[in-house]
Design a protein around this motif. Structure first.
Motif, PDB file in Angstrom:
ATOM      1  N   LYS A  42       0.833  -1.207   0.000  1.00  0.00           N
ATOM      2  CA  LYS A  42       0.000   0.000   0.000  1.00  0.00           C
ATOM      3  C   LYS A  42       0.870   1.261   0.000  1.00  0.00           C
ATOM      4  O   LYS A  42       0.551   2.252  -0.669  1.00  0.00           O
ATOM      5  CB  LYS A  42      -0.919  -0.005   1.217  1.00  0.00           C
ATOM      6  CG  LYS A  42      -1.972  -1.105   1.195  1.00  0.00           C
ATOM      7  CD  LYS A  42      -2.769  -1.127   2.486  1.00  0.00           C
ATOM      8  CE  LYS A  42      -3.783  -2.266   2.482  1.00  0.00           C
ATOM      9  NZ  LYS A  42      -4.540  -2.346   3.756  1.00  0.00           N
TER      10      LYS A  42
ATOM     11  N   ASP B 137      -3.915   2.871   5.780  1.00  0.00           N
ATOM     12  CA  ASP B 137      -5.254   2.739   5.191  1.00  0.00           C
ATOM     13  C   ASP B 137      -5.934   4.095   5.054  1.00  0.00           C
ATOM     14  O   ASP B 137      -6.582   4.387   4.041  1.00  0.00           O
ATOM     15  CB  ASP B 137      -6.113   1.806   6.044  1.00  0.00           C
ATOM     16  CG  ASP B 137      -5.736   0.345   5.858  1.00  0.00           C
ATOM     17  OD1 ASP B 137      -5.022   0.045   4.882  1.00  0.00           O
ATOM     18  OD2 ASP B 137      -6.141  -0.497   6.686  1.00  0.00           O
ATOM     19  N   GLN B 138      -5.800   4.949   6.097  1.00  0.00           N
ATOM     20  CA  GLN B 138      -6.380   6.295   6.015  1.00  0.00           C
ATOM     21  C   GLN B 138      -5.734   7.097   4.892  1.00  0.00           C
ATOM     22  O   GLN B 138      -6.410   7.819   4.150  1.00  0.00           O
ATOM     23  CB  GLN B 138      -6.193   7.018   7.349  1.00  0.00           C
ATOM     24  CG  GLN B 138      -7.049   6.458   8.482  1.00  0.00           C
ATOM     25  CD  GLN B 138      -6.760   7.121   9.814  1.00  0.00           C
ATOM     26  OE1 GLN B 138      -5.874   7.975   9.921  1.00  0.00           O
ATOM     27  NE2 GLN B 138      -7.504   6.727  10.847  1.00  0.00           N
TER      28      GLN B 138
ATOM     29  N   VAL C  18      -7.021   5.947   1.453  1.00  0.00           N
ATOM     30  CA  VAL C  18      -8.366   6.455   1.160  1.00  0.00           C
ATOM     31  C   VAL C  18      -8.301   7.926   0.761  1.00  0.00           C
ATOM     32  O   VAL C  18      -8.905   8.359  -0.234  1.00  0.00           O
ATOM     33  CB  VAL C  18      -9.290   6.262   2.382  1.00  0.00           C
ATOM     34  CG1 VAL C  18     -10.627   6.961   2.149  1.00  0.00           C
ATOM     35  CG2 VAL C  18      -9.511   4.787   2.653  1.00  0.00           C
ATOM     36  N   GLY C  19      -7.555   8.746   1.561  1.00  0.00           N
ATOM     37  CA  GLY C  19      -7.442  10.168   1.242  1.00  0.00           C
ATOM     38  C   GLY C  19      -6.767  10.409  -0.093  1.00  0.00           C
ATOM     39  O   GLY C  19      -7.184  11.276  -0.873  1.00  0.00           O
TER      40      GLY C  19
ATOM     41  N   SER D  72      -6.667   8.371  -2.687  1.00  0.00           N
ATOM     42  CA  SER D  72      -7.566   7.952  -3.767  1.00  0.00           C
ATOM     43  C   SER D  72      -8.655   8.989  -4.009  1.00  0.00           C
ATOM     44  O   SER D  72      -8.985   9.302  -5.162  1.00  0.00           O
ATOM     45  CB  SER D  72      -8.186   6.600  -3.415  1.00  0.00           C
ATOM     46  OG  SER D  72      -9.114   6.199  -4.385  1.00  0.00           O
ATOM     47  N   ASP D  73      -9.216   9.563  -2.920  1.00  0.00           N
ATOM     48  CA  ASP D  73     -10.281  10.564  -3.067  1.00  0.00           C
ATOM     49  C   ASP D  73      -9.779  11.796  -3.811  1.00  0.00           C
ATOM     50  O   ASP D  73     -10.481  12.348  -4.678  1.00  0.00           O
ATOM     51  CB  ASP D  73     -10.812  10.969  -1.693  1.00  0.00           C
ATOM     52  CG  ASP D  73     -11.620   9.857  -1.041  1.00  0.00           C
ATOM     53  OD1 ASP D  73     -12.020   8.924  -1.771  1.00  0.00           O
ATOM     54  OD2 ASP D  73     -11.844   9.917   0.186  1.00  0.00           O
TER      55      ASP D  73
END
Length: 721
Positions: free
Chosen positions: A36, A680-681, A684-685, A687-688
């Motif tokens: 990741k 993981d956070q 997500v950020g 990708s957004d």
């Protein structure tokens, strides 16, 4: 002493069964986290260019709209220019505002992406060294365990680490002074007991105790041959004599009940499998009749109800034995069930089960029936199919002949030729136009449209047959012309050669279409008195007068009387058939009823035999398993010297290493959990924001709304002044 690792694969197999994918996920967490991190750091961020929205096209549209509105509302020149300037100013402000907002969003998201990458870079720099340091400590501690070999009184203890993708394990082997391994204890790296194996020097195999969260999950005996026996099953069932007897009695009782059901069928259905196929010589006509009835029963079992006309059409086709095939499949399935049953029954003999004799006594009654088919019977199968088709074709010809009231018909007769030689005639039609000798052939018609006589291989035989038929008729008529039946009608026929031969071709491909073409109707011509026709032409042809005679009803009867006394009904070739032959004395509904009852008997028997086979299989399997578990009576006493629970726990130097190892493992897991949340956070950020930038790049300002706002506001201002 060298550590024996022969059980390592079995240990891993048990570990896999108990932990499954959970352990795999834990061991792969480090690689997943780094994957990741790489997905963020290795991704090159491309800063998009926020293009200015197109202003000139909306401006032109606005000018046109404002011009139209000014004309409609009768704005003066000064008011028109005021409204126009206001609308242009509003539109310009809207576009400049949108452009500023769009560029700000691009800069903001781009900046946040760089911040996320920087944060992840820093996290990676802190995480990997810490984790690898802990991993090195863990490996060093595991290596220390592999080097330990303790001597304690009369026993030796050897330790080694078993590494697997389901999680590393600590293996402890306990040996006596002669090197025989008494116990093997398997621990997780936090010191919890996972598995215990107990060995006996006197018996092959071992007792395995599996633990879950410190409690015994199950206990098994593992033999050298791979046999695995559950001690719980042994204690609950196979070591309880009353339960064993009750289960055996239950199976025997159920089998005996099924045997009684067979006896009932045997009593109520005397014509069952043992005498269904008594060999007997019967004629083609009898065989065809029997076969036809059985064929309809077979088709009824497929749910195909037919009226007589449909049955006749079916008999004509190449698939006129489909119903028999259905019956054959029933017989074949029945045969397989019987063979399956008796392949198992013999296993009951050695255990002296009472039902063994009952089942063997029934074998003569339940023996497999002989299926009407197979390689050895292909010829007779094809022969009977042709017989059905020919009989149906002849019935079609008779149906056409009976349409006329002035035709005298004689079917299926043989006339003598002299010196014991005879010839067979399918149909003889005596009409006002003379005598017609009719030979019927059931044939496949090309595309259902045209019959090509030149493709026939029996041209010479058919021409010879035509000649013999005519000779037989002439001979009989000549005899009649000199005897009691002498008449003017007979003389007319002889003198004017009013005897013609017809070959009627009946369509097998499509029984409904009998008006097909014949490409060469004179192909079998002999003395200009032979013709090939289809059934639809019969009525016309037999009334076509080419001889110049006209036989009235009395004359036709006299001609028939001259022929019939010397004719005899056909007795077709005698062949051996074994398909319901003993029922040949029955006819019609009674015959069909008997066949239907017999097929029902077979179906009922097949179901019972299938149930019997399953019950026998279960009883045999239970007996086999019981005999296997019986061996534990002799084996278990050799495993009574169990190791005390306190001695199963780790002590001394090994315990110290495992305690330290447990701390390292916990630190690794805590670090992984903490970093996983952060990563993981970030993912997500990241990708957004990538999606937001893509959306900004792909979209543009819709001109409709800005134009509408400018028009409405400027128009309102114009109407107020």
């Amino acid at each position: 002493m060298t550590v024996n690792k022969d059980l390592d694969q079995q240990i891993i197999a048990v570990q896999k069964e108990m932990s499954g994918d959970k352990k795999i996920a834990e061991s792969e967490k480090y690689q997943q986290i780094n994957g990741k991190i790489s997905s963020i750091l290795d991704n090159e961020i491309k800063k998009i260019q926020a293009k200015r929205p197109n202003f000139w096209v909306p401006l032109i549209i606005l000018l046109i709209i404002m011009g139209i509105i000014s004309a409609v509302l009768h704005f003066g020149r000064s008011r028109f220019w005021l409204v126009l300037v206001i609308s242009i100013a509003i539109l310009a402000v809207e576009y400049l505002g949108y452009d500023f907002w769009r560029r700000s969003r691009v800069e903001k998201n781009y900046s946040e992406l760089l911040q996320i990458q920087g944060k992840i870079e820093k996290t990676k720099g802190n995480f990997n060294p810490k984790y690898l340091d802990l991993e090195n400590k863990r490996v060093d501690l595991l290596d220390k365990i592999d080097e330990i070999f303790d001597k304690d009184g009369d026993s030796d203890q050897a330790y080694h680490v078993l590494r697997s993708k389901y999680g590393d394990l600590l293996i402890r082997d306990i040996f006596d002074k002669n090197g025989f391994r008494h116990y093997q204890i398997v621990y997780s790296l936090d010191g919890k007991i996972e598995q215990v194996r107990e060995f006996s020097i006197s018996r092959a195999g071992y007792l395995l105790t599996i633990y879950e969260d410190g409690n015994i999950k199950k206990r098994e005996f593992h033999g050298e041959s791979g046999t695995v026996l559950s001690l719980k099953k042994y204690d609950d069932l196979y070591n309880v004599t009353d339960k064993i007897g009750a289960i055996k009695d239950q199976y025997v009782g159920e089998i005996a009940a099924k045997v009684k059901e067979i006896d009932k069928i045997k009593k109520n259905t005397p014509t069952c499998t043992y005498n269904w196929f008594e060999y007997k010589k019967i004629s083609d006509d009898q065989a065809a009749e029997s076969l036809k009835e059985a064929e309809y029963i077979g088709r009824m079992k497929e749910g195909k109800e037919e009226n007589p006309a449909e049955q006749l059409d079916h008999d004509l086709t190449d698939k006129n034995l489909e119903g028999i095939s259905t019956i054959n499949e029933l017989y074949s399935d029945y045969d397989q069930e019987v063979e399956k049953l008796y392949s198992k029954v013999e296993a009951l003999k050695q255990n002296n089960y009472s039902v063994y004799k009952s089942l063997t006594d029934l074998s003569w009654f339940l023996r497999p029936v002989e299926v009407f088919g197979g390689e050895s019977k292909k010829k007779i199968w094809s022969h009977l199919s042709d017989i059905l088709a020919l009989n149906a074709a002849q019935a079609e010809v008779v149906k056409q002949l009976e349409k006329s009231d002035d035709v005298y018909i004689i079917n299926n007769l043989i006339l003598p030729l002299g010196e014991g030689v005879t010839t067979k005639i399918d149909h003889l039609a005596i009409t006002p136009a003379g005598i017609f000798i009719i030979e019927t052939k059931a044939r496949n018609i090309e595309d259902g449209r045209i019959y090509r006589a030149k493709n026939e291989l029996d041209k010479a035989a058919i021409r010879k047959q035509i000649t013999l038929h005519k000779d037989a008729i002439y001979n009989q008529l000549k005899i009649a012309s000199r005897g009691f039946f002498a008449s003017n009608a007979v003389e007319q026929i002889l003198n004017k050669d009013a005897i013609r031969s017809l070959i009627v071709i009946v369509n097998r491909d499509n029984p409904q279409k009998q008006d097909f073409l014949i490409d060469n109707p004179n192909f079998y011509r002999e003395y200009d008195r032979s013709l090939i026709i289809n059934p639809s032409e019969i009525e016309h042809v037999i009334h076509r007068n080419t001889s110049g005679i006209n036989l009235d009803a009395d004359a036709r009867k006299m001609v028939a009387a001259a022929l019939e006394p010397n004719a005899r009904l056909v007795d077709k070739e005698q062949l051996g058939y074994d398909f319901f032959p003993y029922l040949n004395d029955l006819k019609g509904q009674e015959y069909r009823g008997q066949i239907w009852n017999q097929l029902k008997g077979i179906a009922d028997l097949q179901k019972i035999i299938s149930d019997l086979s399953e019950l026998v299989e279960k009883l045999i399997e239970f007996e086999r398993e019981y005999q296997t578990y019986e061996s534990l009576h002799a084996i278990l006493p050799y495993f009574t010297d169990h190791i005390p629970d306190e001695e199963k726990q780790l002590t001394g130097k090994v315990k110290d290493i495992v305690d330290e190892l447990s701390q390292v493992v916990h630190q690794q897991n805590d670090l992984l959990d903490k970093i996983e949340k952060v990563v993981d956070q970030a993912v997500v950020g990241y990708s957004d924001r990538i999606k937001t930038l893509q959306h900004i790049e792909e979209t543009n300002l819709d001109a409709v709304v800005p134009i509408a706002v400018a028009v409405v506001i400027s128009t309102l201002v114009g109407t107020m002044f």
